[in-house]
Design an enzyme around this catalytic site. Structure first.
Site, PDB file in Angstrom:
ATOM      1  N   PRO A  20      68.975  44.253  84.426  1.00 37.59           N
ATOM      2  CA  PRO A  20      69.125  43.561  83.142  1.00 37.59           C
ATOM      3  C   PRO A  20      70.366  44.018  82.380  1.00 37.59           C
ATOM      4  O   PRO A  20      70.734  45.186  82.432  1.00 37.59           O
ATOM      5  CB  PRO A  20      67.848  43.932  82.378  1.00 37.59           C
ATOM      6  N   GLN A  32      76.944  47.387  79.808  1.00 34.68           N
ATOM      7  CA  GLN A  32      75.525  47.076  79.649  1.00 34.68           C
ATOM      8  C   GLN A  32      74.867  48.171  78.809  1.00 34.68           C
ATOM      9  O   GLN A  32      75.265  49.336  78.884  1.00 34.68           O
ATOM     10  CB  GLN A  32      74.809  46.901  81.003  1.00 34.68           C
ATOM     11  N   GLY A  46      79.999  49.128  82.785  1.00 31.95           N
ATOM     12  CA  GLY A  46      79.462  50.147  81.864  1.00 31.95           C
ATOM     13  C   GLY A  46      79.232  49.621  80.459  1.00 31.95           C
ATOM     14  O   GLY A  46      78.834  50.371  79.578  1.00 31.95           O
ATOM     15  N   TYR A  95      57.475  45.885  91.521  1.00 36.15           N
ATOM     16  CA  TYR A  95      57.160  46.664  90.322  1.00 36.15           C
ATOM     17  C   TYR A  95      56.882  45.730  89.139  1.00 36.15           C
ATOM     18  O   TYR A  95      55.830  45.814  88.507  1.00 36.15           O
ATOM     19  CB  TYR A  95      58.335  47.586  90.008  1.00 36.15           C
ATOM     20  N   ARG A 101      63.023  43.970  93.000  1.00 41.37           N
ATOM     21  CA  ARG A 101      62.343  44.688  91.915  1.00 41.37           C
ATOM     22  C   ARG A 101      60.979  44.088  91.595  1.00 41.37           C
ATOM     23  O   ARG A 101      60.238  44.619  90.753  1.00 41.37           O
ATOM     24  CB  ARG A 101      63.197  44.641  90.635  1.00 41.37           C
ATOM     25  N   ASN A 103      70.602  60.931  86.519  1.00 40.09           N
ATOM     26  CA  ASN A 103      71.798  60.803  87.362  1.00 40.09           C
ATOM     27  C   ASN A 103      73.022  61.408  86.695  1.00 40.09           C
ATOM     28  O   ASN A 103      73.723  62.236  87.283  1.00 40.09           O
ATOM     29  CB  ASN A 103      72.113  59.314  87.548  1.00 40.09           C
TER      30      ASN A 103
HETATM   31  N1  LIG Z   1      59.603  56.857  82.603  1.00 42.95           N
HETATM   32  C1  LIG Z   1      59.874  55.672  82.119  1.00 42.95           C
HETATM   33  O1  LIG Z   1      60.953  55.461  81.544  1.00 42.95           O
HETATM   34  C2  LIG Z   1      58.869  54.546  82.228  1.00 42.95           C
HETATM   35  C3  LIG Z   1      59.222  53.301  81.715  1.00 42.95           C
HETATM   36  C4  LIG Z   1      58.310  52.256  81.799  1.00 42.95           C
HETATM   37  C5  LIG Z   1      57.056  52.463  82.350  1.00 42.95           C
HETATM   38  N2  LIG Z   1      56.739  53.675  82.835  1.00 42.95           N
HETATM   39  C6  LIG Z   1      55.401  53.822  83.455  1.00 42.95           C
HETATM   40  O2  LIG Z   1      54.823  55.056  83.115  1.00 42.95           O
HETATM   41  C7  LIG Z   1      54.081  55.573  84.222  1.00 42.95           C
HETATM   42  C8  LIG Z   1      54.555  56.987  84.544  1.00 42.95           C
HETATM   43  O3  LIG Z   1      55.937  56.928  84.865  1.00 42.95           O
HETATM   44  P1  LIG Z   1      56.785  58.251  85.174  1.00 42.95           P
HETATM   45  O4  LIG Z   1      58.134  58.048  84.649  1.00 42.95           O
HETATM   46  O5  LIG Z   1      56.001  59.437  84.773  1.00 42.95           O
HETATM   47  O6  LIG Z   1      56.890  58.144  86.763  1.00 42.95           O
HETATM   48  P2  LIG Z   1      56.600  59.234  87.896  1.00 42.95           P
HETATM   49  O7  LIG Z   1      57.000  58.614  89.188  1.00 42.95           O
HETATM   50  O8  LIG Z   1      57.192  60.551  87.518  1.00 42.95           O
HETATM   51  O9  LIG Z   1      55.028  59.384  87.822  1.00 42.95           O
HETATM   52  C9  LIG Z   1      54.132  58.521  88.464  1.00 42.95           C
HETATM   53  C10 LIG Z   1      53.018  59.361  89.053  1.00 42.95           C
HETATM   54  O10 LIG Z   1      52.083  58.496  89.706  1.00 42.95           O
HETATM   55  C11 LIG Z   1      51.770  59.062  90.979  1.00 42.95           C
HETATM   56  N3  LIG Z   1      51.355  57.975  91.866  1.00 42.95           N
HETATM   57  C12 LIG Z   1      52.129  56.988  92.391  1.00 42.95           C
HETATM   58  N4  LIG Z   1      51.377  56.169  93.133  1.00 42.95           N
HETATM   59  C13 LIG Z   1      50.108  56.644  93.085  1.00 42.95           C
HETATM   60  C14 LIG Z   1      48.871  56.252  93.658  1.00 42.95           C
HETATM   61  N5  LIG Z   1      48.789  55.169  94.450  1.00 42.95           N
HETATM   62  N6  LIG Z   1      47.765  56.976  93.392  1.00 42.95           N
HETATM   63  C15 LIG Z   1      47.830  58.098  92.608  1.00 42.95           C
HETATM   64  N7  LIG Z   1      48.970  58.528  92.040  1.00 42.95           N
HETATM   65  C16 LIG Z   1      50.092  57.797  92.276  1.00 42.95           C
HETATM   66  C17 LIG Z   1      53.045  59.765  91.420  1.00 42.95           C
HETATM   67  O11 LIG Z   1      52.837  60.731  92.411  1.00 42.95           O
HETATM   68  C18 LIG Z   1      53.521  60.344  90.114  1.00 42.95           C
HETATM   69  O12 LIG Z   1      52.978  61.629  89.860  1.00 42.95           O
HETATM   70  C19 LIG Z   1      54.272  54.592  85.374  1.00 42.95           C
HETATM   71  O13 LIG Z   1      53.147  53.738  85.440  1.00 42.95           O
HETATM   72  C20 LIG Z   1      55.495  53.818  84.979  1.00 42.95           C
HETATM   73  O14 LIG Z   1      55.487  52.520  85.495  1.00 42.95           O
HETATM   74  C21 LIG Z   1      57.622  54.730  82.800  1.00 42.95           C
END
Ligand SMILES: NC(=O)c1ccc[n+]([C@@H]2O[C@H](COP(=O)([O-])OP(=O)(O)OC[C@H]3O[C@@H](n4cnc5c(N)ncnc54)[C@H](O)[C@@H]3O)[C@@H](O)[C@H]2O)c1
Length: 316
Positions: free
Chosen positions: A277, A212, A210, A148, A145, A193
């Site tokens: 976690p 967590q 379950g 990320y 992980r 899911n």
């Molecule tokens: N959804 C959550 O619960 C959550 C939690 C924590 C952080 N985040 C953060 O929020 C942001 C959006 O998350 P999300 O849930 O919408 O995810 P998502 O995967 O649906 O959206 C991410 C978007 O970024 C685009 N992308 C990926 N790599 C790219 C690149 N190199 N260049 C251009 N575009 C790129 C993907 O195609 C996608 O459209 C992310 O940065 C994620 O880390 C989300």
């Protein structure tokens, strides 16, 4: 809440959160440039905006420099679910780190305010509960992980160094688990899911026993927090937790979803994945105080909207 500036760049704008943000900005009367490489996002998420006079879509990978003219930048580009970010971990780190460097460089050239979508994963497997922004986290730097978690941590470092070194106007938001319509159906995230399994009448898969816990924020609340942060006074830069502090065990969540979907689903247990976690819950005192923000949508209402979305998707 209204934002007060003209043209916005949203990287990752075709993803789950990005597409809702584009909606909110366009509705608010702003011009939006949505940039995405469509790795996990899709045109279906923004199809309703294509052709809108204030919306523009550009296929671009943020690991390469971008030269455009905008007033403010939301940097969301990054796959967010373990299935997707572990598919090509080197690209994941590049997206976070090179993506941050490229977007910060753009912001510096334009003197534009820039917001980073960071994550609760910067806290890793936390020793303190709930997590406050001053906690430095407990992250494994070499696990599956880490691409990320460490990528996002490095992006935060870059944001704060651009702020210290170049006096750039930054905002760093630590997003906790968020759910809602337009989540990817097969990304392994727990809410999608469980809903998809329940709708298909399949057994619900629970990792571990379950017990967590997680806390889930509905997407409308999350976007409200994001917009408030972008529009907050220049001297408030974060990091700030945005999430819903109401905790629920995975067993309870499965039961709630099966109850709302109706039907016969049973529960099966599988081994816990590495570095998962045990607990994750935001302390949102800073968001309450600085942004006058707190989540409003309860789990039942949020699940209803999300289940309706997936029901429609599966029928299509
Ligand atoms: N959804 C959550 O619960 C959550 C939690 C924590 C952080 N985040 C953060 O929020 C942001 C959006 O998350 P999300 O849930 O919408 O995810 P998502 O995967 O649906 O959206 C991410 C978007 O970024 C685009 N992308 C990926 N790599 C790219 C690149 N190199 N260049 C251009 N575009 C790129 C993907 O195609 C996608 O459209 C992310 O940065 C994620 O880390 C989300």
């Amino acid at each position: 809440m209204r934002l007060d500036i003209g043209k916005y760049l949203v990287t990752g704008g075709a993803g789950f959160l990005g597409s809702h943000l584009c909606d909110r900005l366009v509705e608010g009367g702003h011009d939006v440039l949505c940039v995405d490489n469509f790795f996990t996002g899709g045109k279906a998420n923004i199809a309703h905006l294509l052709g809108h006079p204030r919306f523009e879509l550009m296929r671009h990978d943020v690991t390469f420099p971008l030269y455009v003219e905008v007033d403010r930048i939301f940097n969301l580009a990054c796959p967010a679910s373990p299935v997707h970010y572990q598919h090509d971990p080197v690209q994941t780190t590049k997206t976070s780190v090179h993506g941050a460097i490229n977007m910060l460089g753009l912001a510096k050239r334009l003197r534009a305010r820039i917001l980073q979508a960071s994550t609760s994963e910067v806290y890793g497997d936390p020793e303190i509960h709930p997590q406050v922004e001053s906690y430095w986290g407990r992250v494994n730097p070499i696990g599956p992980r880490s691409c990320y978690d460490e990528g996002k941590r490095c992006a935060e470092t870059l944001f704060f160094d651009y702020w210290r070194q170049h006096r750039l106007e930054i905002k760093v938001m630590r997003i906790f688990n968020t759910y809602g319509p337009r989540m990817h159906p097969n990304d392994g995230r727990v809410v999608s899911n469980f809903i998809v399994q329940a709708l298909r009448g399949e057994p619900i898969t629970i990792y571990g026993d379950g017990s967590q816990t997680r806390s889930f924020c509905y997407v409308d609340d999350l976007i409200d927090g994001m917009v408030r942060l972008m529009d907050s006074p220049a001297d408030f830069i974060g990091p700030v937790n945005i999430g819903n502090p109401n905790e629920i065990t995975m067993i309870e969540l499965a039961e709630r979803i099966v109850g709302q979907v109706g039907g016969p689903s049973t529960i099966v247990h599988k081994p816990l994945p590495a570095d998962d976690p045990r607990q994750r819950q935001p302390d949102i005192a800073v968001a309450r105080e600085q942004l006058a923000w707190a989540p409003k949508v309860g789990l039942e209402d949020g699940l209803r909207e999300t289940i309706a979305y997936f029901r429609h998707q599966l029928a299509a």
